[in-house]
Scaffold this active site. Structure first.
Site, PDB file in Angstrom:
ATOM      1  N   CYS B 107       0.846  -1.183   0.000  1.00 28.05           N
ATOM      2  CA  CYS B 107       0.000   0.000   0.000  1.00 28.05           C
ATOM      3  C   CYS B 107       0.881   1.232   0.000  1.00 28.05           C
ATOM      4  O   CYS B 107       2.093   1.136  -0.085  1.00 28.05           O
ATOM      5  CB  CYS B 107      -0.906   0.009   1.234  1.00 28.05           C
ATOM      6  SG  CYS B 107       0.039   0.250   2.735  1.00 28.05           S
ATOM      7  N   CYS B 110       4.016   1.636   2.154  1.00 30.14           N
ATOM      8  CA  CYS B 110       5.248   1.032   1.671  1.00 30.14           C
ATOM      9  C   CYS B 110       5.990   2.001   0.748  1.00 30.14           C
ATOM     10  O   CYS B 110       7.212   2.066   0.742  1.00 30.14           O
ATOM     11  CB  CYS B 110       4.965  -0.258   0.906  1.00 30.14           C
ATOM     12  SG  CYS B 110       4.272  -1.557   1.930  1.00 30.14           S
ATOM     13  N   ASP B 512      -1.934 -30.890 -12.932  1.00 32.01           N
ATOM     14  CA  ASP B 512      -0.676 -31.255 -12.312  1.00 32.01           C
ATOM     15  C   ASP B 512      -1.042 -31.764 -10.916  1.00 32.01           C
ATOM     16  O   ASP B 512      -2.061 -31.376 -10.369  1.00 32.01           O
ATOM     17  CB  ASP B 512       0.213 -30.011 -12.229  1.00 32.01           C
ATOM     18  CG  ASP B 512       1.347 -30.199 -11.271  1.00 32.01           C
ATOM     19  OD1 ASP B 512       2.117 -31.148 -11.479  1.00 32.01           O
ATOM     20  OD2 ASP B 512       1.457 -29.407 -10.318  1.00 32.01           O
ATOM     21  N   ASP B 710       0.990 -25.286 -11.349  1.00 28.69           N
ATOM     22  CA  ASP B 710       1.498 -24.252 -10.458  1.00 28.69           C
ATOM     23  C   ASP B 710       3.001 -24.052 -10.526  1.00 28.69           C
ATOM     24  O   ASP B 710       3.502 -23.017 -10.151  1.00 28.69           O
ATOM     25  CB  ASP B 710       1.120 -24.577  -9.009  1.00 28.69           C
ATOM     26  CG  ASP B 710       1.946 -25.711  -8.464  1.00 28.69           C
ATOM     27  OD1 ASP B 710       2.059 -26.726  -9.182  1.00 28.69           O
ATOM     28  OD2 ASP B 710       2.487 -25.587  -7.361  1.00 28.69           O
ATOM     29  N   ASP B 714       5.626 -26.908 -14.815  1.00 30.46           N
ATOM     30  CA  ASP B 714       4.364 -26.925 -15.557  1.00 30.46           C
ATOM     31  C   ASP B 714       4.322 -25.857 -16.641  1.00 30.46           C
ATOM     32  O   ASP B 714       3.429 -25.853 -17.482  1.00 30.46           O
ATOM     33  CB  ASP B 714       3.172 -26.680 -14.611  1.00 30.46           C
ATOM     34  CG  ASP B 714       3.083 -27.734 -13.531  1.00 30.46           C
ATOM     35  OD1 ASP B 714       3.433 -28.879 -13.828  1.00 30.46           O
ATOM     36  OD2 ASP B 714       2.685 -27.399 -12.415  1.00 30.46           O
TER      37      ASP B 714
END
Lengths: 54, 822
Positions: B107, B110, B512, B710, B714
Site C-alpha cells: 500500500c 510502503c 498437475d 502451479d 508446468d
C-alpha cells in the site's frame, strides 16, 4: 449570430490545446501510477514533528 | 517452558503468530511477538532507521502487511559491470539509473517507507515508487554507493527487488498501446466537438437555417473530420491495404471503405455547397471502433515476460575452483569440466555432477516436489536448483543453453510461438460480411444509376455507412472486458481475454498433481502411539524437537495444529536428512526413518513395518519416534489434497469433460489419489518436457486442452495448452505462462471459470446476431435511398448501445451461476 464565426474556431482551438496537454501527460508518464501520488502528497509531513500535528 | 497464547498477533504484519515459527524481539524496550524471524528482522531494521512512522501510516489506511518475501541471494553480482550493462542506464554525468521490480509492496505506506529509506542513503539521488506497477526507479552515483547496497537496504526492510529492464521487456507493446490510446483520444476529441456542430445542423434542418451558416458548419465539420480520419483512421487504412495486398478481407477493410467513402461523399457535398454531410458519422464511428480496439489491447497479455522470469532464475555468477583458489566468474564463462563451489543457499550455476560434499538440493522448480533431494558424490544436479545445507563441489557438464532450465525456457518459447491465433468467431464472419456489403452497395449504385447519378451515389454510400461494423467491432471486446471484470471480482484473474472464448469449448482438463490438486505442503495426517503414550504427548515431544529445523517435514511436524505448546529442547541436532535428535525434559528424543533409529540401537516392533509399508505405498513419509531409547510411535507425514478438489472433479465430470492427471511421482502414488477422487486418466513419471508433449499428444487427437498447474515445471505445458490456468500460490513463471490465474487457490473456481467462458462466448454470439439483425433491417432502407443523415445519426449508435448493454448483462447472468457452486 456572426459571433459563431469566431467562437467555433476558438472552441476547436481550446479543444486542441487540451488534446495536446493530454498527449504530453501520457508521454510524461502522468498516468503510469494512478494510486501512489495521491498518498505521497499526504505523507510528506513528518508525523513525529509536533509542529505539524493538528 | 514457553507458554503460548492462542491469539497472538505479529507486531509487524498483524497476522496471527503461529506457534511453529513464532519468535520474540525487543522493539524500543518492549518485548513483542512476531510470526516469523523475517518479520522481526524487518521490524528491527525499520525502527533502527527511525522510520517507525510507517506503522502509523499503515494503521491510518487500515492496510495490512504480509510477511516479507524471501530476500534474493547473491546481491553482489549486481555490482559487476558486465551484469549492470544489461539493465542499468548510465547518464552522461556519471549518475546511474535503473528500474527495479519490487516484491512486497502492499500500500501507499510502503511507498513512503521505501522512498524515505532509500532517499536517506548517501549517494542516492532519488527513488520513486510506482505503486500500481510495483516498480521502483532509482538514480545513484556509482562512486558513492553500490547498487547492491541499495538492494540490501530494500531487503532489510522486507522488499525483494530484482532489476527490471523496461525497454526490452515491454517497450514495443507499450508504445503500440500508447499510439492506440492517442488515436482514440484524438477521435474522442473530434467526436465531442463535431457533435455540437451536428446538433446545430440537425436543428437547422427542422427549423430552417441560413445557407451561409450551413456552409460554414459544413466546413467546420470537414476541418474536424479530415485530421481525425488521417490520424486516428490511419492504422485502419494501412492494415486494410496490407490485408488486400495479401488477398485477405479483414475487419479493417469495411471500416476503411466506410470511413473514406462517407468522408469523400461529404467532402464532395461540402465542396459544391449542397445536400447533406455525414462527417459526424465518420468521426464517431472511428471513435467507437477505436474504443473497441483499445479494450481488446488491454485484455491481451504480453507473451515475452514468462521467459524473462525464467531467465531470472538462472544464476549469473559462479565460484570457480582453480589451482590458485576460488574466483568469482560470470556463469557464461564456465566451460564443461570446470569445478564450481556451491555454498548452502546458493543456486547451482550449471548442470553437472557432484564431485565432493553431500547436501540436500531443493529441486522444486524442476520437479514441483517440495522435499529437498539428497545429493552426494556422483549425483547429477541441475542449474537453477537451490543448495540447502552442505557445501557441494560440482563438476560442470553442461552450461548455457544445454541445461535443463534452458530447455524449459525453449519449450515455453516454442509453445508460445506455435500457439496459432485461433480464429475468433467475429473474424470468421468478417470476410463474408465485407463481401456482402460491397456487392449490395454495387447493386444499389447500378440500380439507381439508371434514374440519376446523385441518388445512386447517395444510396450506395448510405449502404456502406449503415453497414459500418460498429457493433460487430464492439461485440467481442465488450463481452470479454465485462467477463474479465466479473472474473476478477471472484478471484479468477483473466490474463488473456481471448482465452475466455477458448475456455468455452474445452474438452479435456489436465491437472498437475503436486501443488495443484494437492497443497504442495507436508502435513501430519496421522499419528500412532504405543506403550501408553498419548498421541498429543507424542506430537508435542516431536514438535518440540522438530521446530529447530527448517526441513519441510520438520516444519510439518512443528506446525501441527494439535500441538498446544512447545517443551524446552536442548542439544537439537540433525543427522543429514535421516533424522534428528534432542533432549526434552531430560529425556533423549529421536525422530527419523527406521534405518536411523535402528542405527541408534532402538528396537522397532515388528508391526511397525506394516504401518510403514502402508504409509510409503501412498507416497507418504513415516517418521518414527523414540524416547529414551524406546520406540513410542510413528507420524504419517504427507502432502494433502486441496479443499474442493473432489468437488471440482465431480463438477467437471458433470460437465462431461475428460480429466487427466500428470505427475512426476510413481503410478502407485497417483493411484491412491485416484482412489480418493474417482475416475481419471493418470500419466506418471513425468519430466517437465514430457508434460508439454503429453498436452501436444492430446491436442493432436483433436482435444481442446485446459491445463491447470502451479510450478515452473508446468510452465511449458501451461503455455502449450489451449488454455492454461495457474494457481495464485504458484510460481511467477507459471502465472506468466497461463491465461487465467486463480487468486485464492480455490479449485472449484476452475469449473466456474469454464462457465464464465461459456457465458462470454454466448454473449459474443448474441452480440454478433444483434449487429447482423440491425443490418438486415436497415440495409434495405439504405438501398431504397430512404436514409437521411438524422436517421443515420440516431440508428447507428442504437446498435452499439444494444451490444454494450447486452455485454453488461453478463454480470447479472453470472450471479445465478455463483449460487450454483457455492
Amino acid at each position: 449570430m456572426d459571433v459563431i464565426y469566431g467562437l467555433i474556431p476558438g472552441m476547436i482551438l481550446l479543444g486542441l490545446v487540451s488534446v495536446a496537454v493530454f498527449f504530453w501527460a501520457v508521454r510524461n508518464g502522468q498516468y503510469e501510477d494512478m494510486d501512489g501520488p495521491a498518498h505521497r502528497i499526504l505523507d510528506d509531513d513528518d508525523l513525529d514533528d509536533p509542529d505539524t500535528k493538528p | 517452558m514457553a507458554a503460548v497464547g492462542e491469539s497472538t498477533r505479529c507486531f509487524h504484519c498483524g497476522l496471527s503468530a503461529e506457534v511453529a515459527t513464532r519468535c520474540e524481539g525487543e522493539i524500543q524496550g518492549v518485548v513483542r511477538s512476531f510470526c516469523c524471524s523475517g518479520c522481526r528482522a524487518v521490524c528491527e531494521a525499520i525502527h533502527e532507521a527511525g522510520l517507525e512512522g510507517f506503522y502509523e501510516r499503515l494503521q491510518r489506511r487500515e492496510a495490512t502487511l504480509m510477511p516479507p518475501p524471501e530476500a534474493p541471494a547473491d546481491l553482489d553480482q549486481y555490482d559487476l559491470p558486465e551484469i549492470q550493462s544489461e539493465f542499468v542506464h548510465s547518464m552522461p554525468d556519471g549518475r546511474r539509473e535503473a528500474h527495479l521490480l519490487v516484491e512486497g509492496i502492499h500500500c501507499a505506506a510502503c511507498v513512503w517507507l521505501i522512498e524515505k529509506a532509500l532517499g536517506g542513503l548517501p549517494g542516492v539521488d532519488f527513488a520513486e515508487v510506482n505503486l500500481a506497477q510495483q516498480r521502483l526507479r532509482v538514480q545513484w552515483g556509482q562512486e558513492e554507493v553500490a547498487l547492491s547496497a541499495i538492494l540490501r537496504r530494500l531487503a532489510a526492510l522486507g522488499y525483494a527487488a530484482v532489476p527490471y529492464d523496461t525497454e526490452s521487456r515491454e517497450g514495443l507493446l507499450r508504445r503500440q498501446n500508447r499510439k492506440l490510446l492517442f488515436r482514440m483520444a484524438f477521435a474522442g476529441f473530434g467526436a465531442m466537438n463535431i457533435m455540437w456542430i451536428s446538433i446545430a445542423l440537425y436543428a437547422g434542418a427542422f427549423t430552417g437555417i441560413d445557407v451561409e451558416q450551413r456552409r460554414f458548419f459544413h466546413w467546420v465539420s470537414f476541418a474536424i473530420a479530415a485530421p481525425v480520419l488521417l490520424y486516428s483512421g490511419w492504422g485502419f487504412t494501412v492494415s486494410a491495404l496490407r490485408g488486400l495486398a495479401m488477398r485477405y478481407l479483414t475487419m479493417d477493410l469495411p471500416i476503411t471503405i466506410g470511413a473514406w467513402t462517407t468522408f469523400g461523399y461529404s467532402a464532395y457535398q461540402t465542396l459544391w455547397g449542397r445536400g447533406e454531410v455525414y462527417f459526424d458519422t465518420v468521426v464517431t464511428f472511428l471513435f467507437v471502433i477505436l474504443v473497441g480496439r483499445y479494450l481488446e489491447a488491454m485484455a491481451k497479455r504480453s507473451a515475452s515476460s514468462a521467459t524473462v522470469r525464467l531467465l531470472e532464475l538462472q544464476p549469473r555468477m559462479a565460484t570457480r575452483l582453480t589451482a590458485a583458489g576460488e574466483e568469482r566468474v560470470p556463469v557464461r564463462k564456465l566451460v564443461a569440466g570446470d569445478r564450481v563451489l556451491v555454498r548452502p543457499g546458493d543456486k547451482v550455476p550449471a548442470d553437472g555432477t557432484v564431485a565432493e560434499g553431500r547436501s540436500h538440493v531443493d529441486e522444486s522448480m524442476l520437479s514441483g516436489e517440495s522435499l529437498p533431494v539428497r545429493k552426494q558424490v556422483g549425483d547429477k544436479v541441475s542449474a537453477g536448483t537451490v543448495n540447502s545445507d552442505g557445501s557441494l563441489t560440482v563438476e560442470v557438464a553442461v552450461t548455457g543453453s544445454g541445461t535443463v532450465l534452458s530447455r524449459i525456457i525453449h519449450l515455453v518459447e516454442a509453445a508460445q510461438g506455435s500457439k496459432a491465433d485461433v480464429q475468433q468467431l467475429a473474424d470468421r464472419i468478417v470476410p463474408w460480411f465485407v463481401l456482402t456489403t460491397l456487392i449490395l452497395s454495387a447493386i444499389t449504385f447500378l440500380f439507381w444509376f439508371s434514374k440519376d447519378f446523385d441518388t445512386a451515389l447517395l444510396a450506395a454510400t448510405a449502404v456502406l455507412i449503415i453497414t459500418c461494423p460498429c457493433a460487430l467491432g464492439l461485440a467481442t471486446p465488450m463481452a470479454i472486458t465485462v467477463s474479465a471484470g466479473v472474473g476478477a471480482r471472484r478471484g479468477v484473474l483473466v490474463r488473456d481475454g481471448r482465452a475466455l472464448e477458448r475456455l468455452a469449448d474445452i474438452t479435456h482438463v489436465v491437472f498437475d498433481k503436486t501443488g495443484t490438486l494437492t497443497e504442495g505442503k507436508m502435513r501430519v495426517v496421522d499419528a500412532v502411539a504405543v506403550d501408553g503414550m498419548e498421541v498429543d504427548r507424542l506430537l508435542t515431544l516431536a514438535a518440540s524437537v522438530e521446530r529447530h529445523f527448517r526441513h519441510p517435514i520438520a516444519q510439518a511436524v512443528a506446525g501441527d495444529g494439535r500441538v498446544k505448546r512447545y517443551l524446552d529442547c536442548q542439544d537439537a541436532q540433525s543427522f543429514g536428512g535421516l533424522g534428528v535428535s534432542g533432549r526434552v525434559e531430560g529425556q533423549p528424543v529421536l525422530l527419523g526413518n527406521r534405518h536411523f533409529l535402528e542405527k541408534q540401537r532402538v528396537e522397532i516392533p515388528r508391526e511397525v513395518s506394516d504401518i510403514q509399508q502402508r504409509i510409503e505405498d501412498g507416497m507418504g513419509v513415516a517418521v518414527l519416534v523414540a524416547v529414551d531409547g524406546h520406540y513410542v510411535g510413528v507420524l504419517h507425514v504427507q502432502d494433502r489434497l486441496r479443499d474442493g478438489a473432489d468437488k471440482l472433479l465431480q463438477m467437471l465430470r458433470g460437465q462431461k469433460l475428460a480429466v487427466t492427471l500428470l505427475t512426476g511421482d510413481s503410478e502407485r502414488a497417483a493411484a491412491r489419489l485416484v482412489d480418493q477422487l474417482g475416475g481419471m486418466r493418470v500419466i506418471a513419471h513425468m519430466l517437465p518436457e514430457d508434460k508439454s508433449k503429453a498436452i501436444t499428444a492430446l491436442q493432436q487427437q483433436g482435444e481442446r486442452v485446459l491445463m491447470i498447474g502451479d510450478g515452473i515445471n508446468d510452465a511449458p505445458a501451461l503455455a502449450q495448452a489451449d488454455v492454461g490456468i495457474a494457481m495464485g500460490s504458484g510460481t511467477d513463471v507459471s502465472m506468466q505462462c497461463s491465461d487465467v490465474v486463480l487468486i485464492g487457490n480455490e479449485l472449484p473456481k476452475v469449473s466456474w471459470a469454464i462457465r464464465l467462458g461459456r457465458q462470454a462466448l454466448r454473449t459474443i454470439r448474441q452480440n454478433i446476431a444483434i449487429s447482423l439483425l440491425y443490418n438486415m433491417i436497415l440495409v434495405p432502407a439504405a438501398m431504397a435511398a430512404m436514409v437521411t443523415p438524422v436517421f443515420a445519426a440516431i440508428a447507428m449508435p442504437v446498435s452499439s448501445l444494444l451490444v454494450i448493454g447486452n455485454a453488461i448483462l453478463i454480470r447479472q447472468r453470472m450471479r445465478g451461476e455463483e449460487l450454483r457452486w457455492m
